[in-house]
Design a protein around this motif. Structure first.
Motif, PDB file in Angstrom:
ATOM      1  N   GLN A 158       2.079  -0.768  -0.267  1.00 27.34           N
ATOM      2  CA  GLN A 158       2.959  -1.538  -0.815  1.00 27.34           C
ATOM      3  C   GLN A 158       3.045  -2.797  -0.649  1.00 27.34           C
ATOM      4  N   ALA A 159       2.768  -3.265   0.522  1.00 29.70           N
ATOM      5  CA  ALA A 159       2.644  -4.666   0.521  1.00 29.70           C
ATOM      6  C   ALA A 159       1.543  -5.573   0.334  1.00 29.70           C
ATOM      7  N   LYS A 160       0.743  -4.640  -0.533  1.00 29.61           N
ATOM      8  CA  LYS A 160      -0.193  -5.320  -1.034  1.00 29.61           C
ATOM      9  C   LYS A 160      -0.055  -5.731  -2.736  1.00 29.61           C
ATOM     10  N   ILE A 161       1.263  -4.947  -3.059  1.00 29.11           N
ATOM     11  CA  ILE A 161       1.533  -5.253  -4.539  1.00 29.11           C
ATOM     12  C   ILE A 161       1.732  -6.929  -4.912  1.00 29.11           C
ATOM     13  N   GLY A 162       1.362  -7.225  -5.558  1.00 34.92           N
ATOM     14  CA  GLY A 162       1.628  -8.731  -6.059  1.00 34.92           C
ATOM     15  C   GLY A 162       0.369  -9.667  -5.547  1.00 34.92           C
ATOM     16  N   THR A 163      -0.343  -9.101  -4.816  1.00 28.89           N
ATOM     17  CA  THR A 163      -1.683  -9.732  -4.148  1.00 28.89           C
ATOM     18  C   THR A 163      -2.797  -9.846  -4.989  1.00 28.89           C
TER      19      THR A 163
END
Length: 230
Positions: A158-163
């Protein structure tokens, strides 16, 4: 190992280290990952966290040292992906031993993890150990283990969303509406054992292409993305 990794880096391909025991020489390759010479990916079979069980497995019984080393690896190479495998229900494993394993997972926050319920192998010394764990309890512990790790893995994805991620395209599929979807992998995804990235707007891509992708969605295992959006 350092010289081998340096030689592999000259080939211009993605080089990933698998099934590397956490011996001191492993620390020497982490700076090579930070410098981009090999992929920042390390597959280390920790197998357990209880010193007593690790000793019974004939493995180095220093789980606390492993936590310190993982922290040091991440300080040197913040983008490193750490994968490992574990065994639940090894002969003699108590609830206290198993809880140490769950605590290790929470502390280590590993990126990719596999776990297996212990099963007897013909000729293995472990077959002679006392206090084998009942099959039902092994499966129950395996399920508890995976519940903890799936939560950790989902949060990391989830923390990779937008990367933005570099993706290696593995295959192209034409969908029913005539559009094209690509399936590929980031540097954090080993083939066949880790997740994949599903790419929309994939017309013109071919297997083997490297593309820059903006991640738009994630579940507990895979990512979705496409061309960068303004």
């Amino acid at each position: 190992m350092t010289e081998l990794c340096q030689s592999l880096s000259e080939l211009g391909v993605w080089t990933r280290l698998h099934y590397v025991y956490p011996y001191p020489h492993v620390d020497e390759v982490i700076p090579l990952m930070a410098d981009g010479l090999i992929l920042p990916y390390l597959d280390v079979p920790f197998q357990h966290a209880s010193p007593r069980i690790l000793k019974a497995m004939k493995r180095p019984a220093h789980a606390e040292n492993n936590l310190a080393r993982i922290k040091a690896w991440r300080e040197i190479c913040p983008d490193i992906t750490v994968r490992s495998t574990f065994i639940a229900g090894f002969p003699g494993e108590t609830e206290e031993d198993f809880q140490m394993l769950l605590d290790f997972l929470e502390e280590a926050q590993l990126d990719r993890v596999g776990c297996f319920a212990y099963s007897a192998v013909d000729g293995a010394k472990a077959n002679e150990l006392p206090n084998h764990v009942p099959e039902e309890l092994k499966q129950e512990r395996l399920a508890r283990f995976m519940e903890v790790q799936e939560r950790i893995s989902a949060a990391k994805l989830q923390a990779k969303i937008g990367t933005m991620q570099t993706v290696l395209v593995d295959e192209i599929n034409q969908l029913e509406d005539g559009s094209f979807e690509a399936i590929g992998r980031t540097k954090a995804d080993a083939p066949e054992i880790d997740g994949v990235v599903y790419l929309d707007d994939a017309e013109g891509l071919t297997p083997g292409d490297f593309v820059e992708v903006q991640i738009t969605n994630a579940d507990g295992h895979d990512l979705w993305g496409g061309p960068p959006r303004d």
